[in-house]
Scaffold this motif. Structure first.
Motif, PDB file in Angstrom:
ATOM      1  N   HIS A 152     -47.290  -3.285 -78.784  1.00  0.00           N
ATOM      2  CA  HIS A 152     -47.749  -3.156 -80.102  1.00  0.00           C
ATOM      3  C   HIS A 152     -49.423  -2.452 -80.245  1.00  0.00           C
ATOM      4  CE1 HIS A 152     -48.584  -4.924 -83.982  1.00  0.00           C
ATOM      5  NE2 HIS A 152     -49.877  -5.232 -83.644  1.00  0.00           N
ATOM      6  N   ASP A 153     -50.241  -2.455 -79.183  1.00  0.00           N
ATOM      7  CA  ASP A 153     -51.458  -1.846 -79.404  1.00  0.00           C
ATOM      8  C   ASP A 153     -51.180  -0.400 -79.252  1.00  0.00           C
ATOM      9  OD1 ASP A 153     -50.476  -2.058 -76.457  1.00  0.00           O
ATOM     10  OD2 ASP A 153     -52.753  -1.512 -76.072  1.00  0.00           O
ATOM     11  N   VAL A 154     -50.165   0.024 -78.582  1.00  0.00           N
ATOM     12  CA  VAL A 154     -49.926   1.634 -78.614  1.00  0.00           C
ATOM     13  C   VAL A 154     -49.373   2.140 -80.012  1.00  0.00           C
ATOM     14  CG1 VAL A 154     -48.726   3.437 -77.647  1.00  0.00           C
ATOM     15  CG2 VAL A 154     -49.788   1.688 -76.332  1.00  0.00           C
ATOM     16  N   GLN A 155     -48.524   1.227 -80.385  1.00  0.00           N
ATOM     17  CA  GLN A 155     -47.903   1.363 -81.752  1.00  0.00           C
ATOM     18  C   GLN A 155     -49.099   1.468 -83.028  1.00  0.00           C
ATOM     19  OE1 GLN A 155     -44.522  -1.086 -82.971  1.00  0.00           O
ATOM     20  NE2 GLN A 155     -44.120  -1.257 -80.983  1.00  0.00           N
ATOM     21  N   ALA A 156     -49.866   0.717 -82.917  1.00  0.00           N
ATOM     22  CA  ALA A 156     -50.945   0.411 -83.735  1.00  0.00           C
ATOM     23  C   ALA A 156     -51.670   1.795 -83.676  1.00  0.00           C
ATOM     24  CB  ALA A 156     -51.828  -0.601 -83.563  1.00  0.00           C
ATOM     25  N   ARG A 157     -51.933   2.349 -82.462  1.00  0.00           N
ATOM     26  CA  ARG A 157     -52.670   3.460 -82.376  1.00  0.00           C
ATOM     27  C   ARG A 157     -52.113   4.625 -83.095  1.00  0.00           C
ATOM     28  NH1 ARG A 157     -53.550   4.393 -76.388  1.00  0.00           N
ATOM     29  NH2 ARG A 157     -53.691   2.305 -76.416  1.00  0.00           N
ATOM     30  N   PHE A 158     -50.775   4.788 -82.713  1.00  0.00           N
ATOM     31  CA  PHE A 158     -50.115   5.900 -83.546  1.00  0.00           C
ATOM     32  C   PHE A 158     -50.195   5.728 -85.285  1.00  0.00           C
ATOM     33  CE2 PHE A 158     -47.824   6.523 -79.600  1.00  0.00           C
ATOM     34  CZ  PHE A 158     -47.337   7.830 -79.426  1.00  0.00           C
ATOM     35  N   THR A 159     -49.852   4.584 -85.545  1.00  0.00           N
ATOM     36  CA  THR A 159     -49.869   4.351 -87.014  1.00  0.00           C
ATOM     37  C   THR A 159     -51.411   4.656 -87.593  1.00  0.00           C
ATOM     38  OG1 THR A 159     -48.180   2.668 -86.787  1.00  0.00           O
ATOM     39  CG2 THR A 159     -49.601   2.413 -88.670  1.00  0.00           C
ATOM     40  N   ALA A 160     -52.350   4.238 -86.981  1.00  0.00           N
ATOM     41  CA  ALA A 160     -53.654   4.278 -87.242  1.00  0.00           C
ATOM     42  C   ALA A 160     -54.090   5.830 -87.520  1.00  0.00           C
ATOM     43  CB  ALA A 160     -54.871   3.644 -86.546  1.00  0.00           C
ATOM     44  N   LEU A 161     -53.490   6.688 -86.547  1.00  0.00           N
ATOM     45  CA  LEU A 161     -53.907   8.339 -86.564  1.00  0.00           C
ATOM     46  C   LEU A 161     -53.016   8.618 -87.504  1.00  0.00           C
ATOM     47  CD1 LEU A 161     -54.904  10.754 -85.084  1.00  0.00           C
ATOM     48  CD2 LEU A 161     -53.064  10.590 -83.799  1.00  0.00           C
ATOM     49  N   ALA A 162     -51.723   8.506 -87.762  1.00  0.00           N
ATOM     50  CA  ALA A 162     -50.874   9.127 -88.870  1.00  0.00           C
ATOM     51  C   ALA A 162     -51.744   8.499 -90.230  1.00  0.00           C
ATOM     52  CB  ALA A 162     -49.457   8.378 -88.668  1.00  0.00           C
ATOM     53  N   ASP A 163     -51.996   7.289 -90.282  1.00  0.00           N
ATOM     54  CA  ASP A 163     -52.442   6.919 -91.657  1.00  0.00           C
ATOM     55  C   ASP A 163     -53.874   7.600 -92.066  1.00  0.00           C
ATOM     56  OD1 ASP A 163     -50.245   5.145 -91.727  1.00  0.00           O
ATOM     57  OD2 ASP A 163     -51.433   3.256 -91.533  1.00  0.00           O
ATOM     58  N   GLU A 164     -54.548   7.674 -91.124  1.00  0.00           N
ATOM     59  CA  GLU A 164     -55.941   8.303 -91.161  1.00  0.00           C
ATOM     60  C   GLU A 164     -55.768   9.802 -91.601  1.00  0.00           C
ATOM     61  OE1 GLU A 164     -59.923   9.901 -88.682  1.00  0.00           O
ATOM     62  OE2 GLU A 164     -58.483   8.659 -87.966  1.00  0.00           O
ATOM     63  N   LEU A 165     -54.793  10.504 -91.200  1.00  0.00           N
ATOM     64  CA  LEU A 165     -54.635  12.015 -91.348  1.00  0.00           C
ATOM     65  C   LEU A 165     -53.868  12.220 -92.853  1.00  0.00           C
ATOM     66  CD1 LEU A 165     -53.693  13.494 -88.103  1.00  0.00           C
ATOM     67  CD2 LEU A 165     -55.963  13.789 -89.214  1.00  0.00           C
ATOM     68  N   GLU A 166     -52.858  10.996 -93.069  1.00  0.00           N
ATOM     69  CA  GLU A 166     -52.322  11.123 -94.423  1.00  0.00           C
ATOM     70  C   GLU A 166     -53.354  10.758 -95.435  1.00  0.00           C
ATOM     71  OE1 GLU A 166     -48.763   8.788 -94.135  1.00  0.00           O
ATOM     72  OE2 GLU A 166     -47.569  10.256 -92.999  1.00  0.00           O
ATOM     73  N   ALA A 167     -54.262   9.985 -95.242  1.00  0.00           N
ATOM     74  CA  ALA A 167     -55.235   9.786 -96.219  1.00  0.00           C
ATOM     75  C   ALA A 167     -56.244  10.865 -96.337  1.00  0.00           C
ATOM     76  CB  ALA A 167     -56.053   8.602 -95.787  1.00  0.00           C
ATOM     77  N   LEU A 168     -56.610  11.650 -95.496  1.00  0.00           N
ATOM     78  CA  LEU A 168     -57.399  12.739 -95.403  1.00  0.00           C
ATOM     79  C   LEU A 168     -56.751  14.002 -96.145  1.00  0.00           C
ATOM     80  CD1 LEU A 168     -59.101  13.117 -92.052  1.00  0.00           C
ATOM     81  CD2 LEU A 168     -60.204  12.529 -94.151  1.00  0.00           C
ATOM     82  N   ALA A 169     -55.144  14.033 -96.034  1.00  0.00           N
ATOM     83  CA  ALA A 169     -54.466  15.093 -96.613  1.00  0.00           C
ATOM     84  C   ALA A 169     -53.804  14.794 -97.988  1.00  0.00           C
ATOM     85  CB  ALA A 169     -53.075  15.375 -95.728  1.00  0.00           C
ATOM     86  N   GLY A 170     -54.029  13.368 -98.471  1.00  0.00           N
ATOM     87  CA  GLY A 170     -53.703  13.120 -99.640  1.00  0.00           C
ATOM     88  C   GLY A 170     -52.349  12.930 -99.782  1.00  0.00           C
ATOM     89  N   SER A 171     -51.574  12.858 -98.880  1.00  0.00           N
ATOM     90  CA  SER A 171     -49.896  12.900 -98.871  1.00  0.00           C
ATOM     91  C   SER A 171     -49.327  12.369 -97.584  1.00  0.00           C
ATOM     92  CB  SER A 171     -49.208  14.325 -99.291  1.00  0.00           C
ATOM     93  OG  SER A 171     -49.767  15.318 -98.110  1.00  0.00           O
ATOM     94  N   ARG A 172     -48.136  12.226 -97.631  1.00  0.00           N
ATOM     95  CA  ARG A 172     -47.473  11.967 -96.309  1.00  0.00           C
ATOM     96  C   ARG A 172     -47.172  13.024 -95.558  1.00  0.00           C
ATOM     97  NH1 ARG A 172     -45.529   6.950 -94.875  1.00  0.00           N
ATOM     98  NH2 ARG A 172     -43.492   6.942 -93.756  1.00  0.00           N
ATOM     99  N   LEU A 173     -47.172  13.222 -94.204  1.00  0.00           N
ATOM    100  CA  LEU A 173     -47.312  14.324 -93.399  1.00  0.00           C
ATOM    101  C   LEU A 173     -45.757  14.413 -92.564  1.00  0.00           C
ATOM    102  CD1 LEU A 173     -50.717  14.293 -92.044  1.00  0.00           C
ATOM    103  CD2 LEU A 173     -49.807  15.641 -93.708  1.00  0.00           C
ATOM    104  N   PRO A 174     -45.270  15.501 -92.103  1.00  0.00           N
ATOM    105  CA  PRO A 174     -45.746  16.642 -92.367  1.00  0.00           C
ATOM    106  C   PRO A 174     -45.351  17.281 -93.841  1.00  0.00           C
ATOM    107  CG  PRO A 174     -43.653  16.797 -91.020  1.00  0.00           C
ATOM    108  CD  PRO A 174     -43.927  15.338 -91.305  1.00  0.00           C
TER     109      PRO A 174
END
Length: 174
Positions: A152-174
């Motif tokens: 779970h802690d590793v999943q949370a790290r993946f999700t947090a990274l994806a969420d952070e970059l999507e928020a900065l990009a203003g859209s879902r990636l890629p």
């Protein structure tokens, strides 16, 4: 106009990376630069596009020596021996998954130190690598399914990274 990072492909070849690794690195570079461009267009963060491209091309250079979890460590060493900047070396060392913490690394028999992406460039390359399987690009939904095998802690790290970059990009990636 050549893609940013193309000048680094020769280092993969000189290190002895096989063609599949080189193809993977080129695709990761394409995804990483796309993410960078979205973030730059959104104006939400300053990102060094050339650093992202270089780090993305070189992220798996350590696979010239090993395909194990230590390939990031080997890649960092190769990049230092080649004379690349510390920024590139850290991108290479911190690209696995959403980063490996001290405990993760100990479990893989690696030196006990945190290798979590810290800079925006490190985070972009790590996430772009997560979105590329072989030379194919997967969706965020595919990524979310693929990480279910991790604790779970590793999943949370993946999700947090994806969420952070999507928020900065203003859209879902890629």
């Amino acid at each position: 106009m050549p893609d940013p990072g193309d000048k680094y492909i020769r280092y993969l070849k000189e290190a002895g990376c096989d063609p599949q690794v080189i193809s993977h690195c080129i695709t990761v570079r394409e995804v990483a630069v796309r993410i960078t461009d979205l973030i730059l267009s959104a104006g939400t963060a300053k990102v060094d596009r050339d650093l992202v491209a270089a780090g993305a091309i070189l992220h798996d250079i350590g696979r010239s020596e090993t395909h194990g979890m230590d390939h990031a460590d080997a890649g960092g060493r190769i990049c230092r021996e080649t004379g690349f900047s510390q920024e590139i070396c850290r991108i290479v060392e911190r690209h696995i998954g959403a980063g490996l913490n001290r405990s993760d690394r100990k479990g893989f028999g690696l030196s006990e130190e945190d290798r979590i992406p810290e800079t925006i460039e490190e985070k972009i390359v790590a996430h772009a690598d997560n979105l590329v399987k072989g030379s194919g690009i997967i969706t965020r939904s595919d990524l979310d399914v693929s990480i279910q095998k991790f604790p779970h802690d590793v999943q949370a790290r993946f999700t947090a990274l994806a969420d952070e970059l999507e928020a900065l990009a203003g859209s879902r990636l890629p």
